[in-house]
Design a protein around this motif. Structure first.
Motif, PDB file in Angstrom:
ATOM      1  N   ASP A   8      -0.581 -16.685 -11.616  1.00 31.27           N
ATOM      2  CA  ASP A   8      -0.089 -16.182 -10.328  1.00 31.27           C
ATOM      3  C   ASP A   8       0.782 -14.946 -10.530  1.00 31.27           C
ATOM      4  OD1 ASP A   8      -1.392 -18.272  -9.078  1.00 31.27           O
ATOM      5  OD2 ASP A   8       0.425 -19.484  -8.834  1.00 31.27           O
ATOM      6  N   TRP A   9       1.661 -15.017 -11.529  1.00 32.54           N
ATOM      7  CA  TRP A   9       2.552 -13.890 -11.808  1.00 32.54           C
ATOM      8  C   TRP A   9       1.744 -12.660 -12.202  1.00 32.54           C
ATOM      9  CZ3 TRP A   9       3.565 -11.385 -16.558  1.00 32.54           C
ATOM     10  CH2 TRP A   9       4.631 -10.474 -16.532  1.00 32.54           C
ATOM     11  N   THR A  11      -1.395 -11.968 -11.540  1.00 32.75           N
ATOM     12  CA  THR A  11      -2.157 -11.488 -10.388  1.00 32.75           C
ATOM     13  C   THR A  11      -1.264 -10.700  -9.436  1.00 32.75           C
ATOM     14  OG1 THR A  11      -3.697 -13.332 -10.549  1.00 32.75           O
ATOM     15  CG2 THR A  11      -3.572 -12.202  -8.421  1.00 32.75           C
ATOM     16  N   ASN A  12      -0.092 -11.240  -9.135  1.00 31.29           N
ATOM     17  CA  ASN A  12       0.838 -10.550  -8.241  1.00 31.29           C
ATOM     18  C   ASN A  12       1.301  -9.226  -8.829  1.00 31.29           C
ATOM     19  OD1 ASN A  12       0.690 -12.581  -6.337  1.00 31.29           O
ATOM     20  ND2 ASN A  12       2.484 -13.645  -7.120  1.00 31.29           N
ATOM     21  N   ARG A  13       1.594  -9.227 -10.117  1.00 29.32           N
ATOM     22  CA  ARG A  13       2.047  -7.994 -10.790  1.00 29.32           C
ATOM     23  C   ARG A  13       0.956  -6.934 -10.738  1.00 29.32           C
ATOM     24  NH1 ARG A  13       5.976  -5.866 -13.520  1.00 29.32           N
ATOM     25  NH2 ARG A  13       5.650  -4.702 -15.418  1.00 29.32           N
ATOM     26  N   THR A  14      -0.290  -7.338 -10.963  1.00 31.76           N
ATOM     27  CA  THR A  14      -1.412  -6.397 -10.913  1.00 31.76           C
ATOM     28  C   THR A  14      -1.622  -5.885  -9.493  1.00 31.76           C
ATOM     29  OG1 THR A  14      -2.451  -7.515 -12.779  1.00 31.76           O
ATOM     30  CG2 THR A  14      -3.859  -6.119 -11.429  1.00 31.76           C
ATOM     31  N   THR A  15      -1.527  -6.768  -8.521  1.00 33.27           N
ATOM     32  CA  THR A  15      -1.704  -6.371  -7.124  1.00 33.27           C
ATOM     33  C   THR A  15      -0.672  -5.324  -6.726  1.00 33.27           C
ATOM     34  OG1 THR A  15      -2.604  -8.540  -6.575  1.00 33.27           O
ATOM     35  CG2 THR A  15      -1.776  -7.215  -4.742  1.00 33.27           C
ATOM     36  N   VAL A  16       0.579  -5.555  -7.106  1.00 35.45           N
ATOM     37  CA  VAL A  16       1.645  -4.602  -6.793  1.00 35.45           C
ATOM     38  C   VAL A  16       1.410  -3.285  -7.527  1.00 35.45           C
ATOM     39  CG1 VAL A  16       4.121  -4.143  -7.095  1.00 35.45           C
ATOM     40  CG2 VAL A  16       3.353  -6.367  -6.234  1.00 35.45           C
ATOM     41  N   ASP A  39      10.871  -8.019 -16.050  1.00 34.75           N
ATOM     42  CA  ASP A  39      10.208  -8.821 -15.020  1.00 34.75           C
ATOM     43  C   ASP A  39       9.765 -10.162 -15.600  1.00 34.75           C
ATOM     44  OD1 ASP A  39       9.129  -9.463 -12.528  1.00 34.75           O
ATOM     45  OD2 ASP A  39       7.198  -8.561 -13.025  1.00 34.75           O
ATOM     46  N   THR A  43      11.312 -13.881 -14.639  1.00 35.11           N
ATOM     47  CA  THR A  43      10.406 -14.836 -14.023  1.00 35.11           C
ATOM     48  C   THR A  43      10.312 -16.135 -14.815  1.00 35.11           C
ATOM     49  OG1 THR A  43       9.083 -13.035 -13.096  1.00 35.11           O
ATOM     50  CG2 THR A  43       8.042 -15.188 -13.216  1.00 35.11           C
TER      51      THR A  43
END
Length: 93
Positions: A8-9, A11-16, A39, A43
């Motif tokens: 999840d982390w 994926t979120n980091r890549t999305t941002v 980061d 986390t």
């Protein structure tokens, strides 16, 4: 880093990182290596300051003046969240 919290982390980091910058309309980017490490640590690595203070209280020794020791002791007590005065008495003897 594909499953559970790490997935999840990531994926979120890549999305941002791939989200367009509103000003330049280019990807925001991943930042520096230091940004990544900070980061990641924030986390996944938790700290327990009160447990650290309690551990330090078990090993506290006077190496300087009595005032210095007393200041350090009081600071550790505050951080430790110990409220029982009897529990602290043995540390001061």
């Amino acid at each position: 880093m594909q499953e559970k919290a790490a997935g999840d982390w990531a994926t979120n980091r890549t999305t941002v990182a791939l989200a367009p910058n509103p000003t330049t309309n280019t990807p925001t980017g991943f930042g520096t290596w230091v940004d990544f490490l900070n980061d990641f640590r924030n986390t996944f690595i938790t700290t327990d300051d009160s447990a650290d203070a309690r551990r330090q209280l078990l090993n506290i020794k006077q190496t300087g003046t009595a005032d210095d020791y007393n200041t350090q002791f009081r600071s550790l007590v505050t951080c430790s969240n110990i409220s029982d005065k009897n529990a602290l008495l043995s540390q001061r003897l």
